[in-house]
Design a protein around this motif. Sequence first.
Motif, PDB file in Angstrom:
ATOM      1  N   ARG A 183       3.682   4.871   1.116  1.00  0.00           N
ATOM      2  CA  ARG A 183       2.247   5.091   1.068  1.00  0.00           C
ATOM      3  C   ARG A 183       1.590   4.541   2.331  1.00  0.00           C
ATOM      4  N   MET A 184       2.034   3.335   2.738  1.00  0.00           N
ATOM      5  CA  MET A 184       1.462   2.705   3.928  1.00  0.00           C
ATOM      6  C   MET A 184       1.766   3.522   5.183  1.00  0.00           C
ATOM      7  N   ARG A 185       2.814   4.336   5.110  1.00  0.00           N
ATOM      8  CA  ARG A 185       3.202   5.133   6.273  1.00  0.00           C
ATOM      9  C   ARG A 185       2.684   6.553   6.188  1.00  0.00           C
ATOM     10  N   TYR A 213       3.384  -5.793  10.147  1.00  0.00           N
ATOM     11  CA  TYR A 213       3.283  -4.429   9.625  1.00  0.00           C
ATOM     12  C   TYR A 213       3.547  -3.367  10.680  1.00  0.00           C
ATOM     13  N   ARG A 271      12.956  -1.214  -2.406  1.00  0.00           N
ATOM     14  CA  ARG A 271      11.670  -1.190  -1.725  1.00  0.00           C
ATOM     15  C   ARG A 271      11.830  -1.503  -0.236  1.00  0.00           C
ATOM     16  N   ALA A 272      12.771  -2.411   0.065  1.00  0.00           N
ATOM     17  CA  ALA A 272      12.964  -2.806   1.464  1.00  0.00           C
ATOM     18  C   ALA A 272      13.680  -1.725   2.263  1.00  0.00           C
ATOM     19  N   PHE A 319       5.334   1.935  -2.246  1.00  0.00           N
ATOM     20  CA  PHE A 319       4.323   1.242  -1.438  1.00  0.00           C
ATOM     21  C   PHE A 319       4.525   1.395   0.075  1.00  0.00           C
ATOM     22  N   PRO A 320       5.717   1.082   0.601  1.00  0.00           N
ATOM     23  CA  PRO A 320       5.881   1.216   2.054  1.00  0.00           C
ATOM     24  C   PRO A 320       5.721   2.654   2.537  1.00  0.00           C
ATOM     25  N   TYR A 325      12.260   3.105   3.397  1.00  0.00           N
ATOM     26  CA  TYR A 325      11.725   3.734   4.619  1.00  0.00           C
ATOM     27  C   TYR A 325      12.727   3.674   5.755  1.00  0.00           C
TER      28      TYR A 325
END
Lengths: 300, 376
Positions: free
Chosen positions: B120-122, B92, B165-166, B117-118, B169
């Motif tokens: 949000r994680m960032r 991660y 999704r990949a 999702f990615p 970001y």
Amino acid sequence: MTQVVNEAGFVPGAARAWRKPWRPGRGNGFLLIAPLTLLCALFVVPLALVVVRSFSGPQPGLAQYIEIVSNPSTAWVVLYTFWTALLVTAATLLLSYPVAFTISRAKGRLLTVCLAMVLIPFWTSTVIRTYGWIVILQRRGILNDILVGSGLIDQPLRLMNDGSGMQIAMIHIMLPFMILPLLSAMRGIDANLMRAASVLGANPLRQFVHVYLPMSLPGVSAGCVLVFISSLGFYITPALLGGQRTMIAVLIEQQASRLLNWPLASALATILLVLTSALFIIYERLMARLGGGKPVGEVQ
Amino acid sequence: MNQHLMADIKRTAASADKIGAIVEFDQVAKSYGAVCALQPTTFQVGAGEFFAVIGPSGSGKSTLLGIVAGFVPPTAGAIRVNGTDVVSLAPYKRNFGMVFQNYALFPHMTVAENIAFPLRMRGVSKADTAERVRRMLGMVRLANYGERRPMELSGGQQQRVALARAAVYDPLLLLMDEPLGALDKNLREEMQEEIKKFQAALGATVIYVTHDQHEAAFMADRIAIMRNGRLEQAAAPRELYERPLTPFVASFLGEATLLPVKEILSQKGEEVVVKTDSGLKICATVRSIAQAGSSICIRPENVVLGAASKCANSFSGVIEEVLYTTGSIRYRVRLADTQTLLTARIPSHPDIALLAHGERVEVGWRRQDALLVSGD
Ligand SMILES: Nc1ncnc2c1ncn2[C@@H]1O[C@H](COP(=O)(O)OP(=O)(O)O)[C@@H](O)[C@H]1O
Ligand SMILES: [Mg+2]
């Protein structure tokens, strides 16, 4: 035809299959005649009689229900039963989640041993396990011997009288009912999903909160419903370990076979039945609304 | 692809204005107990390069990719991304994009939530996230599918969600593990082109694992061929096909007749004369020093049937099998030494009469079309 199966044993395209539960075919309805007849004769009809009797006691009407609600001792039993079921469900969930998680990750001999440790108590009679707890928890039992002997406490704990011994035993007895649904949900979580979350930037805590926990929720809710409903109607353990604290099922038994007050026993049984059914229906509605989960009847 | 979409891609490319990561593998190895999944491997992937890894099942492709992604810890070696060793970094923290073979979409989230999702994680702001998700959905032609669940999409659509999704970001390195493995042939070919365009728009370096040699040859700038946890050869598709270093590479990429060599009769520069196990004397070409235990590799399309006397190698044989495939005819010819079965492929044409099973035929090939490759 060859199918590509990757390391995780995942068959591409099979992902969509788990959504569709099996349904009996239309033409096979006749197979249900025998079990339905049996169910009607031995379950539905007697149950209907119980409900009818609860309204038709010495004075027809709601007298029994008014009696239950207005008499503090019976009203209290109903509330205490709910409180105990709630407590047992919460405690079982907290204890079971890490256990189920560990078992879901285990392989080989460890898995066999862990499963045996869950299943052997599960297959052992509740009566035997309850007596086991009596040996441990009674006034001069193993626990008190250790605690008093080591000087941690002066007076032996009265676990057999205040209901806490009963709650401890119920939690223990209910553990497999929580662990097994959790386990089935957890084993269905594709390990690649956690890897994906990780690569996408989620640290272990966030992987758990955003992916693992939501995906295990069908197991959580199935387990909770199972444990809560079973706890509401629990008889043996409260009867043997409850002391002065009585649960609904014990009260029903007292009214029905000792005091021969069948109308009141019927009313209590009806209350238990209605509340349990209501809970189950709410749960099913909730799961259908959420869409993601499987109803309790369809846990693999 | 519609006009609007192309404009969207161009805009992204222009705004990105970045170049993919350089990835260096330095003696990277992995073993599971006694099982060696990856032998010490060293190679480099250039910035913005589309690098395919192919090989049979169990050859260590996923292991290689897992090591780069970070969920397979290597037993030895270093992986430097733009000069920094990432081996000790948790997945991660690496900031790579990855598309899994089964897509690994989160089933409890909608398509839009999956792509968000990615971000949000960032800690990307809500408004910014919504905008980027919207643009990404447009890029993969799923503009109206944001509120659906992954399970409600077809395989190809799920694949595109995984891609979005990949990439949402803007990772400098995109890893893909057999991303098209579960799709049917037509959809696969369509997606191959889309992924290529997608990569061009993103400017990311791509490491792409597949077991489909055609897919690799079509998409990749360079291909690495893996076998039993070892990297056999890494080169541009054309070079791999025309100048394979080992018999395995020759037979894995395209079709080839391989004739084991018994002894080297003479060598003069690149020209070599050898005797095969079956006793044929063959004039061949060699790129390195001729060694014992090597093989002669002949591509089927280089075999001449009939008037073969002009070739350096000419033999008589008997047609043993005739197979018509769209656009070409494939013959299997048993040479006079009775052991050698040669595969020939000639373009199909209405004027060409099919040779019959059992018919005698003259076969031949030029010296430069017989490559001496070493190894087993
Ligand atoms: N977790 C694991 N434990 C033990 N062996 C493994 C594990 N993962 C992969 N392997 C072995 O490593 C080798 C390479 O596997 P893999 O990288 O998945 O191959 P590929 O992706 O090319 O099919 C195989 O022999 C496989 O059995
Ligand atoms: Mg693989």
